[in-house]
Design an enzyme around this catalytic site. Structure first.
Site, PDB file in Angstrom:
ATOM      1  N   GLY A  56       0.936  -1.141  -0.067  1.00  0.00           N
ATOM      2  CA  GLY A  56       0.004  -0.105   0.147  1.00  0.00           C
ATOM      3  C   GLY A  56       0.913   1.232  -0.112  1.00  0.00           C
ATOM      4  NE  ARG A 109      -2.403  -4.113  -0.905  1.00  0.00           N
ATOM      5  CZ  ARG A 109      -1.833  -3.457   0.447  1.00  0.00           C
ATOM      6  NH1 ARG A 109      -0.752  -4.081   0.879  1.00  0.00           N
ATOM      7  NH2 ARG A 109      -2.400  -2.363   0.794  1.00  0.00           N
ATOM      8  CG  ASP A 159       3.601  -6.948   7.089  1.00  0.00           C
ATOM      9  OD1 ASP A 159       3.138  -6.474   6.140  1.00  0.00           O
ATOM     10  OD2 ASP A 159       2.868  -7.442   7.965  1.00  0.00           O
ATOM     11  CB  THR A 203       3.172   0.181   6.957  1.00  0.00           C
ATOM     12  OG1 THR A 203       1.829   0.168   7.310  1.00  0.00           O
ATOM     13  CG2 THR A 203       3.886   0.051   8.244  1.00  0.00           C
ATOM     14  CG  ASP A 257      -1.619  -0.449   8.654  1.00  0.00           C
ATOM     15  OD1 ASP A 257      -2.241   0.588   8.794  1.00  0.00           O
ATOM     16  OD2 ASP A 257      -1.831  -1.510   8.089  1.00  0.00           O
ATOM     17  CG  ASP A 286       1.744  -3.256  10.943  1.00  0.00           C
ATOM     18  OD1 ASP A 286       2.705  -2.829   9.980  1.00  0.00           O
ATOM     19  OD2 ASP A 286       1.024  -4.062  10.539  1.00  0.00           O
ATOM     20  NE  ARG A 334      -4.827  -6.402   6.067  1.00  0.00           N
ATOM     21  CZ  ARG A 334      -5.813  -6.968   5.481  1.00  0.00           C
ATOM     22  NH1 ARG A 334      -5.982  -8.072   5.843  1.00  0.00           N
ATOM     23  NH2 ARG A 334      -6.331  -6.487   4.639  1.00  0.00           N
TER      24      ARG A 334
HETATM   25  O1  F6P Z   1      -1.120  -0.263   4.276  1.00  0.00           O
HETATM   26  C1  F6P Z   1      -1.880  -1.167   5.138  1.00  0.00           C
HETATM   27  C2  F6P Z   1      -3.357  -0.911   5.084  1.00  0.00           C
HETATM   28  O2  F6P Z   1      -3.442   0.515   5.288  1.00  0.00           O
HETATM   29  C3  F6P Z   1      -4.136  -1.854   6.072  1.00  0.00           C
HETATM   30  O3  F6P Z   1      -4.370  -1.066   7.124  1.00  0.00           O
HETATM   31  C4  F6P Z   1      -5.140  -2.018   5.106  1.00  0.00           C
HETATM   32  O4  F6P Z   1      -5.827  -3.033   5.535  1.00  0.00           O
HETATM   33  C5  F6P Z   1      -4.647  -2.161   3.635  1.00  0.00           C
HETATM   34  O5  F6P Z   1      -3.689  -1.204   3.716  1.00  0.00           O
HETATM   35  C6  F6P Z   1      -5.815  -1.454   2.438  1.00  0.00           C
HETATM   36  O6  F6P Z   1      -5.214  -1.534   1.509  1.00  0.00           O
HETATM   37  P1  F6P Z   1      -5.525  -1.753  -0.140  1.00  0.00           P
HETATM   38  O7  F6P Z   1      -7.003  -1.104  -0.197  1.00  0.00           O
HETATM   39  O8  F6P Z   1      -4.516  -0.731  -0.837  1.00  0.00           O
HETATM   40  O9  F6P Z   1      -5.607  -3.360  -0.333  1.00  0.00           O
END
Ligand code: F6P
Length: 360
Positions: free
Chosen positions: A11, A72, A103, A125, A127, A129, A171
């Site tokens: 992301g 991704r 990660d 990130t 997040d 995390d 997440r």
């Molecule tokens: O980058 C991590 C994150 O922000 C998570 O918290 C979330 O679940 C995910 O990305 C959603 O990303 P996308 O909509 O791009 O798949």
């Protein structure tokens, strides 16, 4: 003369361009060439690259997103992809790679390192995390956006005497909900690390109402879920879409990305319906979603991203590979990729206890 490849995976997040700019500027100082690998690992599989120069990174510091694109893509899902990726590294004459990612991206980096590819990771990130680093860049921007949203939601919630549930990203870890919840003065903060009891949540809200506070703000991380061991609570949450299996997570689609992550989202609506039903108080939901990931980085994230970018190039200079540059205290230090990707960094319970002081 070296040739360095740089890529951004997973992301997007504010500050990616600041890292790219720093990697390019520092490499130019060493008289190295920099190749931007397009769209994460996908670009290395498909051979999509572009030369990055001082000119191409000029003016990108405050820009959100990533100028080289992201995806991704997991090359290890397919043997041929790994083969093509390794061939392309040779074909383009790439001596070392700076992989900027979370990660999933850094786990791929670690596997490639073990295969002999010279790689340095940079922790990205919103997040926050990733293990081994106190903070990832992008997180500060995200919590600033969420804090501002909570401030704005306060005034409308108070005027209408409503409960407003604000759903944020997170997440596996509730860092955004916790930090922005503390900063914005949320009346309840629900995170994946601490499964919630809907009865307790409603009790806190009722206590607040009885004390004369006729509105409430609940910050909930997308990965938060009700306690499952207390089946009566989970069963009582009629609108919870999945009370078994994946620990009562609200899952938007069963489809998984290349790393096996399901798309989360919707716990805010589940919670709001339940609160309205149980308390008879008008309840609204705001899902902040990708707003948290877009736009210009804060000053803090620009500086952190720049420091990470410079440190990644220095690490290549020192031939220190298989590491992620990390922030520990005030210093940027190398942490083995193995350690950084071994487990998620979850919310510090001491911090969550501080947040809880203000609940109810
Ligand atoms: O980058 C991590 C994150 O922000 C998570 O918290 C979330 O679940 C995910 O990305 C959603 O990303 P996308 O909509 O791009 O798949």
């Amino acid at each position: 003369m070296k040739k360095i490849g740089v890529l951004t995976g997973g992301g997007d997040c504010p500050g990616l361009n600041a890292v790219i700019r720093a990697v390019v500027r520092k490499s130019i100082q060493y008289d190295w060439d920099i190749i931007g690998i397009k769209n994460g690992w996908k670009g290395l599989i498909n051979g999509e690259i572009e030369l990055l120069t001082d000119y191409s990174v000029s003016g990108i510091l405050p820009k959100g997103g990533t100028i080289i694109g992201t995806s991704r893509t997991n090359p290890f899902n397919n043997k041929e992809d790994v083969q093509r990726l390794v061939e392309n590294i040779k074909k383009f004459g790439i001596d070392a790679i700076v992989a900027i990612g979370g990660d999933d991206t850094l786990r791929v980096a670690n596997k490639l390192h073990k295969m002999g590819v010279s790689i340095v990771g940079v922790p990205k990130t919103i997040d926050n995390d990733l293990s081994g680093t106190d903070y990832t860049f992008g997180f500060d921007t995200a919590i600033s956006i969420v804090t501002e949203a909570i401030d704005r939601l306060h005034t409308t919630a108070e005027s209408h005497h409503r409960v407003i549930v604000v759903e944020v990203m997170g997440r596996h870890a509730g860092w955004i909900a916790t930090m922005a919840g503390i900063a914005g003065g949320a009346d309840e903060i629900l995170i994946p690390e601490v499964p919630f009891d809907i009865n307790e949540v409603c009790k806190h809200l009722k206590d607040r109402y009885e004390r004369g506070k006729k509105f409430s703000i609940i910050a909930v991380a997308e990965g938060a879920h009700p306690k499952v061991e207390n089946s009566s609570n989970a069963d009582n949450m009629e609108s919870s879409s999945q009370n078994v299996g994946e620990a009562a997570l609200v899952i938007q689609t069963k489809e998984k990305d290349a790393f096996g992550n399901v798309r989360l989202g919707g716990i805010g609506h589940t919670l709001a319906k339940e609160i309205e039903k149980r308390m008879g108080v008008e309840t609204r939901v705001t899902i902040l979603g990708h707003v948290q990931r877009g736009g210009t980085p804060t000053a803090h994230d620009r500086v952190l991203a720049t420091r990470f970018g410079v440190a990644a190039v220095e690490s290549i200079k020192d031939e220190n590979f298989g590491i992620m540059v990390a922030l520990q205290g005030d210093k940027i230090v190398p942490v083995p990729l193995e350690e950084a990707t071994s487990k998620s960094k979850t919310v510090d319970m001491e911090l969550y206890e501080i947040a809880k002081l203000f609940f109810g």
